[in-house]
Design a protein around this motif. Structure first.
Motif, PDB file in Angstrom:
ATOM      1  N   LYS A 114       0.827  -1.203   0.000  1.00  0.00           N
ATOM      2  CA  LYS A 114       0.000   0.000   0.000  1.00  0.00           C
ATOM      3  C   LYS A 114       0.864   1.256   0.000  1.00  0.00           C
ATOM      4  O   LYS A 114       1.948   1.286   0.577  1.00  0.00           O
ATOM      5  CB  LYS A 114      -0.913   0.013   1.227  1.00  0.00           C
ATOM      6  N   SER A 115       0.358   2.283  -0.643  1.00  0.00           N
ATOM      7  CA  SER A 115       1.057   3.558  -0.685  1.00  0.00           C
ATOM      8  C   SER A 115       0.964   4.257   0.664  1.00  0.00           C
ATOM      9  O   SER A 115      -0.113   4.313   1.265  1.00  0.00           O
ATOM     10  CB  SER A 115       0.447   4.440  -1.780  1.00  0.00           C
ATOM     11  N   VAL A 116       2.098   4.765   1.147  1.00  0.00           N
ATOM     12  CA  VAL A 116       2.147   5.441   2.444  1.00  0.00           C
ATOM     13  C   VAL A 116       2.701   6.850   2.244  1.00  0.00           C
ATOM     14  O   VAL A 116       3.772   7.019   1.647  1.00  0.00           O
ATOM     15  CB  VAL A 116       3.034   4.665   3.443  1.00  0.00           C
ATOM     16  N   GLU A 117       1.991   7.836   2.730  1.00  0.00           N
ATOM     17  CA  GLU A 117       2.457   9.219   2.636  1.00  0.00           C
ATOM     18  C   GLU A 117       3.480   9.488   3.728  1.00  0.00           C
ATOM     19  O   GLU A 117       3.154   9.514   4.902  1.00  0.00           O
ATOM     20  CB  GLU A 117       1.272  10.188   2.766  1.00  0.00           C
ATOM     21  N   MET A 118       4.749   9.665   3.320  1.00  0.00           N
ATOM     22  CA  MET A 118       5.832   9.875   4.282  1.00  0.00           C
ATOM     23  C   MET A 118       6.193  11.345   4.458  1.00  0.00           C
ATOM     24  O   MET A 118       6.958  11.695   5.341  1.00  0.00           O
ATOM     25  CB  MET A 118       7.080   9.098   3.838  1.00  0.00           C
ATOM     26  N   TYR A 119       5.638  12.195   3.582  1.00  0.00           N
ATOM     27  CA  TYR A 119       6.037  13.601   3.612  1.00  0.00           C
ATOM     28  C   TYR A 119       4.819  14.499   3.797  1.00  0.00           C
ATOM     29  O   TYR A 119       3.742  14.259   3.248  1.00  0.00           O
ATOM     30  CB  TYR A 119       6.749  13.971   2.298  1.00  0.00           C
ATOM     31  N   LEU A 120       5.014  15.552   4.586  1.00  0.00           N
ATOM     32  CA  LEU A 120       3.994  16.560   4.792  1.00  0.00           C
ATOM     33  C   LEU A 120       4.556  17.923   4.363  1.00  0.00           C
ATOM     34  O   LEU A 120       5.751  18.160   4.515  1.00  0.00           O
ATOM     35  CB  LEU A 120       3.597  16.618   6.277  1.00  0.00           C
ATOM     36  N   PRO A 121       3.757  18.823   3.817  1.00  0.00           N
ATOM     37  CA  PRO A 121       2.333  18.629   3.563  1.00  0.00           C
ATOM     38  C   PRO A 121       2.041  17.637   2.438  1.00  0.00           C
ATOM     39  O   PRO A 121       0.934  17.126   2.366  1.00  0.00           O
ATOM     40  CB  PRO A 121       1.862  20.033   3.193  1.00  0.00           C
ATOM     41  N   HIS A 122       3.022  17.312   1.575  1.00  0.00           N
ATOM     42  CA  HIS A 122       2.842  16.301   0.530  1.00  0.00           C
ATOM     43  C   HIS A 122       4.179  16.117  -0.174  1.00  0.00           C
ATOM     44  O   HIS A 122       5.056  16.975  -0.114  1.00  0.00           O
ATOM     45  CB  HIS A 122       1.772  16.754  -0.481  1.00  0.00           C
ATOM     46  N   TRP A 123       4.319  14.969  -0.861  1.00  0.00           N
ATOM     47  CA  TRP A 123       5.560  14.725  -1.617  1.00  0.00           C
ATOM     48  C   TRP A 123       5.641  15.566  -2.883  1.00  0.00           C
ATOM     49  O   TRP A 123       6.719  15.780  -3.436  1.00  0.00           O
ATOM     50  CB  TRP A 123       5.697  13.243  -1.973  1.00  0.00           C
ATOM     51  N   ASP A 124       4.494  16.058  -3.353  1.00  0.00           N
ATOM     52  CA  ASP A 124       4.442  16.822  -4.606  1.00  0.00           C
ATOM     53  C   ASP A 124       4.447  18.323  -4.301  1.00  0.00           C
ATOM     54  O   ASP A 124       3.431  18.874  -3.877  1.00  0.00           O
ATOM     55  CB  ASP A 124       3.178  16.441  -5.381  1.00  0.00           C
ATOM     56  N   PRO A 125       5.570  19.021  -4.527  1.00  0.00           N
ATOM     57  CA  PRO A 125       5.644  20.448  -4.179  1.00  0.00           C
ATOM     58  C   PRO A 125       4.798  21.341  -5.082  1.00  0.00           C
ATOM     59  O   PRO A 125       4.521  22.485  -4.735  1.00  0.00           O
ATOM     60  CB  PRO A 125       7.135  20.772  -4.328  1.00  0.00           C
ATOM     61  N   THR A 126       4.372  20.825  -6.251  1.00  0.00           N
ATOM     62  CA  THR A 126       3.587  21.663  -7.152  1.00  0.00           C
ATOM     63  C   THR A 126       2.195  21.955  -6.606  1.00  0.00           C
ATOM     64  O   THR A 126       1.499  22.832  -7.119  1.00  0.00           O
ATOM     65  CB  THR A 126       3.449  21.012  -8.553  1.00  0.00           C
ATOM     66  N   ARG A 127       1.805  21.240  -5.561  1.00  0.00           N
ATOM     67  CA  ARG A 127       0.481  21.470  -4.960  1.00  0.00           C
ATOM     68  C   ARG A 127       0.450  22.700  -4.059  1.00  0.00           C
ATOM     69  O   ARG A 127      -0.613  23.094  -3.581  1.00  0.00           O
ATOM     70  CB  ARG A 127       0.063  20.249  -4.137  1.00  0.00           C
ATOM     71  N   PHE A 128       1.615  23.285  -3.816  1.00  0.00           N
ATOM     72  CA  PHE A 128       1.702  24.369  -2.834  1.00  0.00           C
ATOM     73  C   PHE A 128       2.381  25.594  -3.435  1.00  0.00           C
ATOM     74  O   PHE A 128       3.003  25.533  -4.495  1.00  0.00           O
ATOM     75  CB  PHE A 128       2.456  23.879  -1.594  1.00  0.00           C
ATOM     76  N   ASP A 129       2.279  26.676  -2.698  1.00  0.00           N
ATOM     77  CA  ASP A 129       2.747  27.965  -3.195  1.00  0.00           C
ATOM     78  C   ASP A 129       4.224  28.208  -2.864  1.00  0.00           C
ATOM     79  O   ASP A 129       4.586  29.253  -2.320  1.00  0.00           O
ATOM     80  CB  ASP A 129       1.868  29.077  -2.610  1.00  0.00           C
ATOM     81  N   TYR A 130       5.065  27.231  -3.160  1.00  0.00           N
ATOM     82  CA  TYR A 130       6.505  27.448  -2.997  1.00  0.00           C
ATOM     83  C   TYR A 130       6.987  28.391  -4.101  1.00  0.00           C
ATOM     84  O   TYR A 130       6.556  28.284  -5.255  1.00  0.00           O
ATOM     85  CB  TYR A 130       7.275  26.135  -3.118  1.00  0.00           C
ATOM     86  N   GLU A 131       7.908  29.270  -3.747  1.00  0.00           N
ATOM     87  CA  GLU A 131       8.466  30.153  -4.767  1.00  0.00           C
ATOM     88  C   GLU A 131       9.402  29.401  -5.705  1.00  0.00           C
ATOM     89  O   GLU A 131       9.501  29.724  -6.889  1.00  0.00           O
ATOM     90  CB  GLU A 131       9.226  31.309  -4.099  1.00  0.00           C
ATOM     91  N   TRP A 132      10.092  28.375  -5.144  1.00  0.00           N
ATOM     92  CA  TRP A 132      11.074  27.634  -5.931  1.00  0.00           C
ATOM     93  C   TRP A 132      10.933  26.145  -5.679  1.00  0.00           C
ATOM     94  O   TRP A 132      10.663  25.720  -4.559  1.00  0.00           O
ATOM     95  CB  TRP A 132      12.499  28.078  -5.575  1.00  0.00           C
ATOM     96  N   ILE A 133      11.159  25.360  -6.742  1.00  0.00           N
ATOM     97  CA  ILE A 133      11.047  23.905  -6.674  1.00  0.00           C
ATOM     98  C   ILE A 133      12.290  23.272  -7.284  1.00  0.00           C
ATOM     99  O   ILE A 133      12.803  23.750  -8.302  1.00  0.00           O
ATOM    100  CB  ILE A 133       9.784  23.424  -7.419  1.00  0.00           C
TER     101      ILE A 133
END
Length: 262
Positions: free
Chosen positions: A144-163
């Motif tokens: 099963k898939s387990v979420e190990m990172y918060l707020p999520h593993w995908d940084p494109t979902r959030f308002d980061y200035e840089w990725i």
């Protein structure tokens, strides 16, 4: 007529195993890389700006990026989570680098994760450095898939200035790097050049072109759009003798040059 923009190609200290900072500088010079990405570890030299600047001078090889000690194996380096980021920002300025690569918080770091997006932006503005949060991937346990990172593993979902975009992590997450890089657009602050098949639970850090990610097309796109950043080799060379390791690093560099139009 203006000179054609060339995207630099860096070499991460994580590519030299066991980790050896000075060997990374020497290897980068010998093979023709443009700069170094310094991963902060428990190695004392990786934490000493004065000694690092001596290596920069000795090898005439700049440090373009700092990888903050936010990995599972570096949790004891520089203490508490926000202290790591503050220290990494000061280190970045001290050695003349441009970008901090940072992993998102682990799921057990709930307080850190709660304010992570805003906290990254605040430190970035306070210190005047780019903090580029890296794409990660879900882990698997008992199929099963387990979420190990918060707020999520995908940084494109959030308002980061840089990725920071890592092709091997993308393979582990079963996403298309080419499409994601186009979606990220001007927020793309850094690239980890590697690859993956996407068949293992964890990331593989294969040589570019040895996996299933559209690495070549992605680099060509960055060249066409005159992206302003560094593509940094981050491949797994563990267990390889020096000669074989250097062949792998040279192949990685040649792949980058070919598809970046250099």
């Amino acid at each position: 007529m203006s000179e054609k923009h060339q995207i630099p190609v860096g070499l991460s200290t994580s590519c030299i195993f066991p980790p050896n900072v000075e060997s990374t500088f020497a290897t980068a010079v010998n093979l023709g890389y443009d700069s170094i990405e310094l991963m902060i570890t428990g190695n004392a030299l990786s934490q000493e700006p004065h000694d690092l600047l001596q290596l920069v001078q000795k090898y005439q090889m700049p440090i373009s990026s700092i990888h903050a000690p936010t990995l599972l194996l570096t949790q004891q380096v520089w203490g508490r989570a926000w202290n790591k980021m503050q220290m990494a920002a000061k280190m970045t300025k001290a050695v003349g680098a441009d970008v901090i690569v940072a992993h998102p918080p682990f799921r057990w770091q709930r307080q850190y994760a709660k304010n992570f997006v805003d906290g990254v932006r605040e430190i970035s503005h306070q210190e005047g450095v780019k903090i580029a949060v890296e794409n990660m991937y879900p882990w698997e346990a008992a199929g099963k898939s387990v979420e190990m990172y918060l707020p999520h593993w995908d940084p494109t979902r959030f308002d980061y200035e840089w990725i920071t975009w890592d092709f091997s992590h993308a393979a582990a997450a079963h996403v298309d790097s080419y499409e994601y890089i186009k979606k990220i657009g001007s927020r793309l602050g850094h690239v980890h050049l590697t690859d993956g098949m996407g068949e293992k639970v964890m990331d593989e850090h294969l040589l570019p072109g040895h996996g299933r990610q559209r690495v070549a097309e992605s680099l060509q796109y960055l060249a066409e759009t005159q992206w302003d950043g560094v593509v940094c080799a981050e491949i797994d060379t563990k267990g390889k003798k020096t000669g074989e390791r250097d062949e792998m690093l040279l192949e990685t560099l040649q792949f980058a040059h070919r598809h970046l139009g250099r």
